[in-house]
Scaffold this motif. Structure first.
Motif, mmCIF file in Angstrom:
data_model
loop_
_atom_site.group_PDB
_atom_site.id
_atom_site.type_symbol
_atom_site.label_atom_id
_atom_site.label_comp_id
_atom_site.label_asym_id
_atom_site.label_seq_id
_atom_site.Cartn_x
_atom_site.Cartn_y
_atom_site.Cartn_z
ATOM 1 N N LEU A 1 0.724 -1.223 -0.101
ATOM 2 C CA LEU A 1 -0.126 -0.011 0.080
ATOM 3 C C LEU A 1 0.786 1.381 -0.056
ATOM 4 O O LEU A 1 0.645 2.188 -0.770
ATOM 5 N N ARG A 2 1.961 1.295 0.886
ATOM 6 C CA ARG A 2 2.723 2.429 0.899
ATOM 7 C C ARG A 2 3.426 2.844 -0.382
ATOM 8 O O ARG A 2 3.281 3.974 -0.894
ATOM 9 N N GLY A 3 3.936 1.680 -1.172
ATOM 10 C CA GLY A 3 4.379 1.779 -2.304
ATOM 11 C C GLY A 3 3.658 2.372 -3.471
ATOM 12 O O GLY A 3 3.860 3.088 -4.290
ATOM 13 N N ALA A 4 2.353 1.874 -3.323
ATOM 14 C CA ALA A 4 1.349 2.052 -4.265
ATOM 15 C C ALA A 4 1.015 3.424 -4.442
ATOM 16 O O ALA A 4 1.017 4.127 -5.329
ATOM 17 N N TYR A 5 0.567 4.123 -2.868
ATOM 18 C CA TYR A 5 0.109 5.392 -2.885
ATOM 19 C C TYR A 5 1.288 6.505 -3.148
ATOM 20 O O TYR A 5 0.949 7.084 -3.853
ATOM 21 N N ALA A 6 2.218 5.991 -2.976
ATOM 22 C CA ALA A 6 3.562 7.063 -3.422
ATOM 23 C C ALA A 6 3.712 7.035 -4.872
ATOM 24 O O ALA A 6 4.310 7.967 -5.394
ATOM 25 N N LYS A 7 3.051 6.043 -5.724
ATOM 26 C CA LYS A 7 3.094 6.239 -7.211
ATOM 27 C C LYS A 7 1.688 6.458 -7.582
ATOM 28 O O LYS A 7 1.568 6.449 -8.962
ATOM 29 N N GLY A 8 0.645 6.988 -6.783
ATOM 30 C CA GLY A 8 -0.554 7.444 -7.248
ATOM 31 C C GLY A 8 -1.668 6.381 -7.493
ATOM 32 O O GLY A 8 -2.516 6.478 -8.535
ATOM 33 N N VAL A 9 -1.301 5.161 -6.819
ATOM 34 C CA VAL A 9 -2.144 4.074 -7.240
ATOM 35 C C VAL A 9 -2.888 3.697 -5.839
ATOM 36 O O VAL A 9 -2.259 3.494 -4.794
ATOM 37 N N PHE A 10 -3.820 3.195 -6.069
ATOM 38 C CA PHE A 10 -4.898 2.792 -4.997
ATOM 39 C C PHE A 10 -5.532 1.243 -5.034
ATOM 40 O O PHE A 10 -5.857 1.020 -6.538
ATOM 41 N N PRO A 11 -5.843 0.383 -4.122
ATOM 42 C CA PRO A 11 -6.631 -0.819 -4.376
ATOM 43 C C PRO A 11 -8.199 -0.478 -4.443
ATOM 44 O O PRO A 11 -8.667 0.342 -3.652
ATOM 45 N N TRP A 12 -8.917 -1.133 -5.402
ATOM 46 C CA TRP A 12 -10.413 -0.966 -5.443
ATOM 47 C C TRP A 12 -10.714 -2.238 -6.130
ATOM 48 O O TRP A 12 -10.535 -2.467 -7.429
ATOM 49 N N TYR A 13 -11.576 -3.187 -5.470
ATOM 50 C CA TYR A 13 -12.235 -4.427 -5.942
ATOM 51 C C TYR A 13 -13.100 -4.828 -4.824
ATOM 52 O O TYR A 13 -13.375 -4.112 -3.777
ATOM 53 N N SER A 14 -13.879 -5.815 -5.214
ATOM 54 C CA SER A 14 -15.015 -6.410 -4.536
ATOM 55 C C SER A 14 -14.694 -7.883 -4.134
ATOM 56 O O SER A 14 -13.626 -8.369 -4.577
ATOM 57 N N GLN A 15 -15.557 -8.140 -3.193
ATOM 58 C CA GLN A 15 -15.302 -9.488 -2.505
ATOM 59 C C GLN A 15 -15.146 -10.843 -3.652
ATOM 60 O O GLN A 15 -15.989 -10.551 -4.261
ATOM 61 N N GLY A 16 -14.238 -11.431 -3.527
ATOM 62 C CA GLY A 16 -14.176 -12.533 -4.379
ATOM 63 C C GLY A 16 -13.420 -12.274 -5.610
ATOM 64 O O GLY A 16 -12.920 -13.009 -6.496
ATOM 65 N N GLN A 17 -12.821 -11.156 -5.917
ATOM 66 C CA GLN A 17 -12.085 -10.682 -7.029
ATOM 67 C C GLN A 17 -10.555 -10.546 -6.431
ATOM 68 O O GLN A 17 -10.309 -10.511 -4.988
ATOM 69 N N PRO A 18 -9.768 -10.720 -7.223
ATOM 70 C CA PRO A 18 -8.222 -10.349 -7.153
ATOM 71 C C PRO A 18 -8.104 -8.912 -6.401
ATOM 72 O O PRO A 18 -9.066 -8.227 -6.747
ATOM 73 N N VAL A 19 -7.313 -8.462 -5.948
ATOM 74 C CA VAL A 19 -6.912 -7.118 -5.735
ATOM 75 C C VAL A 19 -6.293 -6.418 -6.783
ATOM 76 O O VAL A 19 -5.471 -6.501 -7.460
ATOM 77 N N LEU A 20 -7.302 -5.606 -7.423
ATOM 78 C CA LEU A 20 -7.045 -4.632 -8.116
ATOM 79 C C LEU A 20 -6.455 -3.566 -7.957
ATOM 80 O O LEU A 20 -6.984 -2.550 -7.326
ATOM 81 N N TRP A 21 -5.549 -2.847 -8.844
ATOM 82 C CA TRP A 21 -4.684 -1.588 -8.321
ATOM 83 C C TRP A 21 -4.985 -0.594 -9.658
ATOM 84 O O TRP A 21 -4.834 -0.778 -10.586
ATOM 85 N N TRP A 22 -5.372 0.580 -9.205
ATOM 86 C CA TRP A 22 -5.992 1.626 -10.000
ATOM 87 C C TRP A 22 -5.093 2.985 -9.873
ATOM 88 O O TRP A 22 -4.719 3.441 -8.928
ATOM 89 N N SER A 23 -5.106 3.586 -11.196
ATOM 90 C CA SER A 23 -4.692 4.978 -11.460
ATOM 91 C C SER A 23 -5.341 5.319 -12.113
ATOM 92 O O SER A 23 -5.101 5.689 -13.556
ATOM 93 N N PRO A 24 -6.744 6.268 -12.027
ATOM 94 C CA PRO A 24 -7.297 6.554 -13.094
ATOM 95 C C PRO A 24 -6.863 7.871 -13.898
ATOM 96 O O PRO A 24 -5.997 8.623 -13.336
ATOM 97 N N ASP A 25 -7.322 7.991 -15.041
ATOM 98 C CA ASP A 25 -6.872 9.129 -15.927
ATOM 99 C C ASP A 25 -8.076 9.578 -16.827
ATOM 100 O O ASP A 25 -8.810 8.790 -17.433
ATOM 101 N N PRO A 26 -8.662 10.791 -16.175
ATOM 102 C CA PRO A 26 -8.190 11.740 -15.419
ATOM 103 C C PRO A 26 -8.325 11.486 -13.849
ATOM 104 O O PRO A 26 -9.080 10.481 -13.651
ATOM 105 N N ARG A 27 -7.677 12.092 -13.127
ATOM 106 C CA ARG A 27 -7.887 11.855 -11.328
ATOM 107 C C ARG A 27 -8.709 13.136 -10.838
ATOM 108 O O ARG A 27 -8.505 14.342 -11.277
#
Length: 261
Positions: free
Chosen positions: A40-66
Motif C-alpha cells: 500500500l505504501r509503495g502504491a500510494y507513493a506512485k498514485g495507485v490505490f486498491p479497489w475491488y469487490s469480495q471474491g475478486q483479486p486485488v485490483l490496483w488503479w490509477s485513473p486518468d483523469p484523476r
C-alpha cells in the motif's frame, strides 16, 4: 495483459509504464492476491490505490483523469458555512482526529450508498488499513455530537499529500463538516491537494475537479518526499478555512444550538 504481482513483496508498477490493454478499464495497472502495508505504501507513493469487490483479486488503479480537491478551491457555500457555525456554537459538538479509527472505517464499509451494492472495503482491506493506521500514516477525521460519532472520513497521509478514501454520515452534513475540518487542517499544514480518486457530483459541488493523471502523478512525486504532517485538531483550523468561522460566533438560541438532524 495487466501485470500480476506474484509475491507480497512485488511492488506495484509505475502507472505510466503500464500500456493500456484492449477491453480492460482505463486506469487498471495491476492485480495481486493480497494487500499489505508495504505494498500500500509503495502504491500510494506512485498514485495507485486498491479497489475491488469480495471474491475478486486485488485490483490496483490509477485513473486518468484523476479527481482531486485543491484545498484553496474548496467551496464553502453559504449554507455549509451556516451549518459549520451552528456546529461550532452547539454544546457537545466537536471534531476529533484518530480517536475512533476502527469505528470510522467500519462505518464507511457498512453505510448504504445510493447506486452501490455492497462495499469495496472488504475484510482484508479493513485489516490492511487498520495496520497502516497503527503505523501512523492513515488517519480519521471525526464529527462527534453529544458523545456519539455522527460522521467522518479516513485517508492516507504521505509527506504533504492526503489521499481521501471514504466518508460516512449518520447525521445530516456530518461528513461535510469532517471534510471542511480536513481542508482547514491541510491549509494549515501546507497540503495543497486532497486526492478524491473518482468523480462524484457531491465532491464536485464542494470544489473537486478532474486533472490529467500525468499532472497528478507529478504532484504526488514532488510532495510525498516532503516531511510528514502531524495531524491533530484545534479550533484554529476554522480560521484557516474562513476567518468568519469562530467558536461561539453566533448568539446562543434554540435555533442554532445544535446540528440539524
Amino acid at each position: 495483459m495487466i501485470p500480476w504481482l506474484p509475491s507480497p513483496l512485488t511492488p506495484v508498477p509505475d502507472p505510466e509504464t503500464v500500456p493500456p490493454v484492449p477491453d480492460m478499464p482505463v486506469g487498471l495497472v495491476a492485480a495481486s492476491g493480497e494487500v499489505n502495508v508495504q505494498r500500500l505504501r509503495g502504491a500510494y507513493a506512485k498514485g495507485v490505490f486498491p479497489w475491488y469487490s469480495q471474491g475478486q483479486p486485488v485490483l490496483w488503479w490509477s485513473p486518468d483523469p484523476r479527481t482531486v480537491l485543491h484545498v484553496e478551491e474548496f467551496r464553502l457555500h453559504r449554507s455549509l458555512r451556516k451549518t459549520l457555525q451552528h456546529f461550532l456554537d452547539a454544546p457537545g459538538c466537536e471534531i476529533r482526529v484518530d480517536t475512533a479509527f476502527d469505528q470510522v472505517i467500519c462505518a464507511c464499509a457498512s453505510t448504504p450508498r445510493e447506486g452501490q451494492d455492497g462495499t469495496w472495503i472488504v475484510p482484508e482491506m479493513l485489516e490492511a488499513y487498520r495496520a497502516w493506521h497503527r503505523a501512523g500514516q492513515v488517519h480519521s477525521i471525526e464529527t462527534w455530537i453529544d458523545g456519539q460519532l455522527a460522521g467522518g472520513l479516513y485517508g492516507v497521509s504521505l509527506g504533504r499529500m492526503f489521499f481521501g478514501e471514504s466518508m460516512f454520515s449518520h447525521r445530516t452534513d456530518a461528513s461535510k463538516i469532517a471534510l471542511a475540518a480536513l481542508v482547514g487542517l491541510c491549509r494549515q499544514r501546507g497540503v495543497e491537494m486532497i486526492d478524491c480518486q473518482q468523480r462524484t457530483a457531491h465532491l464536485v459541488s464542494l470544489g473537486a475537479r478532474e486533472i490529467p493523471r500525468r499532472d497528478f502523478l507529478a504532484h504526488v512525486r514532488r510532495v510525498v518526499a516532503q516531511p510528514p504532517v502531524s495531524w491533530h485538531y484545534d479550533a484554529s483550523v476554522w480560521a484557516a478555512l474562513d476567518d468568519r468561522l469562530r467558536p461561539g460566533g453566533l448568539a446562543a438560541s434554540p435555533r442554532n444550538s445544535a446540528l440539524p438532524t
